[in-house]
Design an enzyme around this catalytic site. Structure first.
Site, PDB file in Angstrom:
ATOM      1  N   GLY A  12      74.877 114.140 124.506  1.00  0.00           N
ATOM      2  CA  GLY A  12      75.992 113.309 125.603  1.00  0.00           C
ATOM      3  C   GLY A  12      75.727 111.772 125.806  1.00  0.00           C
ATOM      4  O   GLY A  12      74.708 111.269 125.091  1.00  0.00           O
ATOM      5  N   GLY A  17      72.951 114.100 132.530  1.00  0.00           N
ATOM      6  CA  GLY A  17      72.012 115.094 132.758  1.00  0.00           C
ATOM      7  C   GLY A  17      71.326 115.867 131.520  1.00  0.00           C
ATOM      8  O   GLY A  17      70.902 116.970 131.662  1.00  0.00           O
ATOM      9  N   GLU A  96      65.261 112.619 123.582  1.00  0.00           N
ATOM     10  CA  GLU A  96      65.469 111.300 122.780  1.00  0.00           C
ATOM     11  C   GLU A  96      65.863 111.545 121.376  1.00  0.00           C
ATOM     12  O   GLU A  96      65.335 110.536 120.613  1.00  0.00           O
ATOM     13  CB  GLU A  96      64.612 110.437 123.279  1.00  0.00           C
ATOM     14  CG  GLU A  96      64.607 110.192 124.929  1.00  0.00           C
ATOM     15  CD  GLU A  96      65.763 109.343 125.335  1.00  0.00           C
ATOM     16  OE1 GLU A  96      66.522 109.250 124.911  1.00  0.00           O
ATOM     17  OE2 GLU A  96      65.523 108.970 126.552  1.00  0.00           O
TER      18      GLU A  96
END
Ligand SMILES: [Zn+2]
Length: 224
Positions: A12, A17, A96
């Site tokens: 996202g 979150g 990441e």
């Protein structure tokens, strides 16, 4: 080939979150699933500090850094961690993942981990500051099938669902031609919705595109 382990993905926008969910999942699997979990992140990401991943809420976990352009250096690290622990790990987690370039071999690495019997958890940005698919995230989303969870962020201007990270340099939206990767925090990025996402210099998609991936023929005589 022993395929069939589980890949779960949290993707996202920034501030949605993603890392918090990843950390919650890691914590639950460790505490209640008694799983041995090794956490990795690309070396490009320097915001969380060395050798850890951290959510906005402050939760954190130790993470080994691997070179974003050569993620296969995970293997010797993993084997030495397993040797030190005296047992095999069951779950490999990545944060990441957008920083692993598509041509880095990260997709193949994750497939190899799954084939080798590991479950994989991962989180990453879906879109870059241009609003375009970011690094290895879309490839992994396809591999995760229905175990890819979209996390929702909200626009800093209007509170609507925000898909894109707006890059802001010296108080103004960054130009389309600025580099794809510019590691920064809340002073450099904020989540924006379609209406409030601004990208100066974005080329207009259409029939004048000099390198269209799909060429339509015959071309229409009128602009659409
Ligand atoms: Zn908005």
């Amino acid at each position: 080939m022993a395929r069939g382990r589980v890949l779960r993905l949290f993707i996202g926008n920034m501030a949605s979150g993603k890392t918090r969910h990843l950390l919650t999942e890691i914590d639950t699997l460790r505490k209640y699933g008694n799983k041995k979990i090794a956490v990795f992140k690309p070396r490009t990401d320097t915001r969380s500090g060395m050798n850890c991943i951290k959510s906005r809420r402050g939760d954190e976990d130790a993470a080994e850094e691997i070179l974003a352009t050569h993620p296969h250096e995970l293997w010797p690290l993993l084997r030495s961690k397993e040797a030190a622990a005296g047992c095999r790990f069951q779950v490999i987690a990545f944060d990441e993942i957008q920083f692993f370039p598509r041509n880095s071999g990260f997709f193949q690495l994750v497939k190899s981990l799954l084939e080798d019997g590991y479950d994989v958890l991962a989180s990453g940005l879906a879109f870059d500051f241009r609003g375009e698919p970011f690094g290895s995230t879309p490839d992994l989303a396809m591999l995760a099938e229905d175990r890819c969870m979209w996390m929702t962020a909200y626009c800093t201007r209007c509170g609507s669902r925000a898909l894109y990270p707006q890059r802001i340099i010296d108080g103004v939206p960054a130009h389309y031609n600025s580099p794809q990767i510019l590691v920064g925090g809340d002073e450099t990025y904020e989540p924006r919705c379609d209406d409030h996402f601004t990208l100066p210099g974005r080329p207009l998609a259409g029939y004048d595109d000099p390198s269209p991936q799909i060429r339509i023929w015959p071309q229409p005589t009128e602009a659409i």
